[in-house]
Scaffold this motif. Structure first.
Motif, PDB file in Angstrom:
ATOM      1  N   GLU A 149      56.361  55.855  54.743  1.00 34.64           N
ATOM      2  CA  GLU A 149      56.715  57.202  55.202  1.00 34.64           C
ATOM      3  C   GLU A 149      55.625  57.660  56.141  1.00 34.64           C
ATOM      4  O   GLU A 149      54.451  57.409  55.894  1.00 34.64           O
ATOM      5  CB  GLU A 149      56.766  58.158  54.001  1.00 34.64           C
ATOM      6  N   TYR A 150      55.969  58.334  57.225  1.00 33.47           N
ATOM      7  CA  TYR A 150      54.966  58.822  58.167  1.00 33.47           C
ATOM      8  C   TYR A 150      54.015  59.802  57.493  1.00 33.47           C
ATOM      9  O   TYR A 150      52.800  59.755  57.692  1.00 33.47           O
ATOM     10  CB  TYR A 150      55.635  59.476  59.380  1.00 33.47           C
ATOM     11  N   SER A 151      54.612  60.669  56.676  1.00 32.99           N
ATOM     12  CA  SER A 151      53.790  61.693  56.030  1.00 32.99           C
ATOM     13  C   SER A 151      52.690  61.030  55.174  1.00 32.99           C
ATOM     14  O   SER A 151      51.533  61.450  55.159  1.00 32.99           O
ATOM     15  CB  SER A 151      54.657  62.590  55.159  1.00 32.99           C
ATOM     16  N   GLU A 152      53.071  59.955  54.516  1.00 30.63           N
ATOM     17  CA  GLU A 152      52.089  59.253  53.668  1.00 30.63           C
ATOM     18  C   GLU A 152      50.939  58.728  54.513  1.00 30.63           C
ATOM     19  O   GLU A 152      49.753  58.835  54.135  1.00 30.63           O
ATOM     20  CB  GLU A 152      52.773  58.101  52.934  1.00 30.63           C
ATOM     21  N   PHE A 154      49.848  59.910  57.406  1.00 33.37           N
ATOM     22  CA  PHE A 154      48.999  61.002  57.869  1.00 33.37           C
ATOM     23  C   PHE A 154      48.159  61.573  56.735  1.00 33.37           C
ATOM     24  O   PHE A 154      46.953  61.818  56.903  1.00 33.37           O
ATOM     25  CB  PHE A 154      49.850  62.104  58.518  1.00 33.37           C
ATOM     26  N   VAL A 155      48.819  61.769  55.602  1.00 31.62           N
ATOM     27  CA  VAL A 155      48.068  62.303  54.450  1.00 31.62           C
ATOM     28  C   VAL A 155      46.929  61.361  54.084  1.00 31.62           C
ATOM     29  O   VAL A 155      45.794  61.778  53.831  1.00 31.62           O
ATOM     30  CB  VAL A 155      49.009  62.520  53.238  1.00 31.62           C
ATOM     31  N   SER A 156      47.210  60.025  54.098  1.00 29.95           N
ATOM     32  CA  SER A 156      46.153  59.072  53.716  1.00 29.95           C
ATOM     33  C   SER A 156      45.007  59.090  54.701  1.00 29.95           C
ATOM     34  O   SER A 156      43.830  59.023  54.316  1.00 29.95           O
ATOM     35  CB  SER A 156      46.747  57.658  53.586  1.00 29.95           C
TER      36      SER A 156
END
Lengths: 196, 109
Positions: A149-152, A154-156
């Motif tokens: 997931e893209y969000s994952e 960025f969050v990482s």
């Protein structure tokens, strides 16, 4: 010369002698008087038989007898400095004892809990710096579990940055706490030695 | 007179050792015993006893007495006994030699 005069003169002339040795020798003469008096002999007679204090002191002191030593001068009085140094010596043992007790309670009640708190704060910060492995977790998630997931991503990356900040903080805080701890330990040692 | 004092001082040690060898004694008793034979300043006895103890020739012990405080007794050690024997032999030889010398020195009298 009566008993008191004799003993006073002995005390003065035996001054160069080590205090303990002198006290024992003086006690010998005291006892000599006691026994003579018990036999009903006058103090003056006993003192005369003992001999002249200066001569006895010369005999007792041997090489230590010296006309220049303080003890051989009947008018000699201890200086303030001499009295103070003697007093210091006498008080040291008692003082050390109370210092040790004081430090013990200070450490048990205040310093050790405070120190443990400080260092557990540091441990928390240090463990937060483990956030730097977040991207690895994301990578594992993607490579082995096929989950992406893209969000994952960025969050990482964001969490990685926070982890770096914590790592830097860990180092800084460690240096500061180490300094505080070492200084406190050093203060303890100095206090025990009596330098403070 | 002064010479005599020096003699006495030198011989006091031997006298004390011999007296303690006969039986354990306390200071005052020793002073009286010595004074019976030679006239000395009894005060010199105590530093001497102290020296004998320090050198290991004597030991001390306290013993209660029926009257007054406990007394400090002096006891001769084994090395003290050897020392006393050596001193005694030397003293006897010395006295003999001096006596011989005096006798030889005055043949005309």
């Amino acid at each position: 010369m009566n008993r008191q005069q004799f003993m006073q003169a002995m005390e003065i002339h035996l001054r160069p002698m080590d205090p303990l040795e002198r006290a024992e020798l003086l006690a010998d003469y005291e006892q000599h008087f006691e026994m003579g008096l018990r036999e009903g002999r006058p103090e003056e007679e006993i003192a005369r038989e003992l001999g002249h204090p200066i001569e006895i002191a010369k005999e007792a002191l041997g090489d230590r007898y010296d006309a220049q030593t303080p003890g051989s001068d009947p008018f000699y009085a201890r200086t303030f400095e001499e009295m103070r140094s003697q007093q210091k010596k006498g008080n040291r043992a008692a003082r050390n004892f109370f210092t040790a007790i004081g430090l013990f309670f200070l450490n048990i009640i205040l310093a050790i809990p405070l120190g443990l708190t400080l260092w557990s704060v540091w441990l928390t910060i240090a463990s937060l710096s483990l956030l730097v492995v977040a991207p690895v977790a994301a990578a594992v998630d993607f490579l082995y579990l096929g989950h992406f997931e893209y969000s994952e991503l960025f969050v990482s990356i964001g969490v990685f940055g926070i982890g770096i900040l914590f790592a830097i903080a860990t180092k800084r805080v460690f240096t500061a706490f180490k300094l505080i701890t070492l200084q406190y330990i050093r203060w303890n040692q100095k206090t025990m030695k009596g330098d403070v | 007179m002064n010479v005599n004092i020096q003699f006495k001082k030198g011989v006091l040690e031997l006298c004390v050792l011999v007296l303690i060898n006969r039986q354990d004694r306390y200071g005052y008793e020793l002073a009286q015993a010595v004074s019976q034979h030679i006239e000395v300043a009894e005060g010199a006895l105590y530093p001497l006893l102290r020296r004998l103890v320090n050198d290991g020739y004597c030991t001390t012990y306290l013993q209660e007495s029926s009257e007054g405080p406990p007394r400090k007794y002096y006891k001769l050690s084994d090395t003290g006994r050897d020392y006393m024997k050596t001193l005694t032999n030397e003293w006897n030889g010395f006295v003999r030699n001096v006596a011989n010398l005096i006798e030889e020195g005055t043949p005309n009298e």
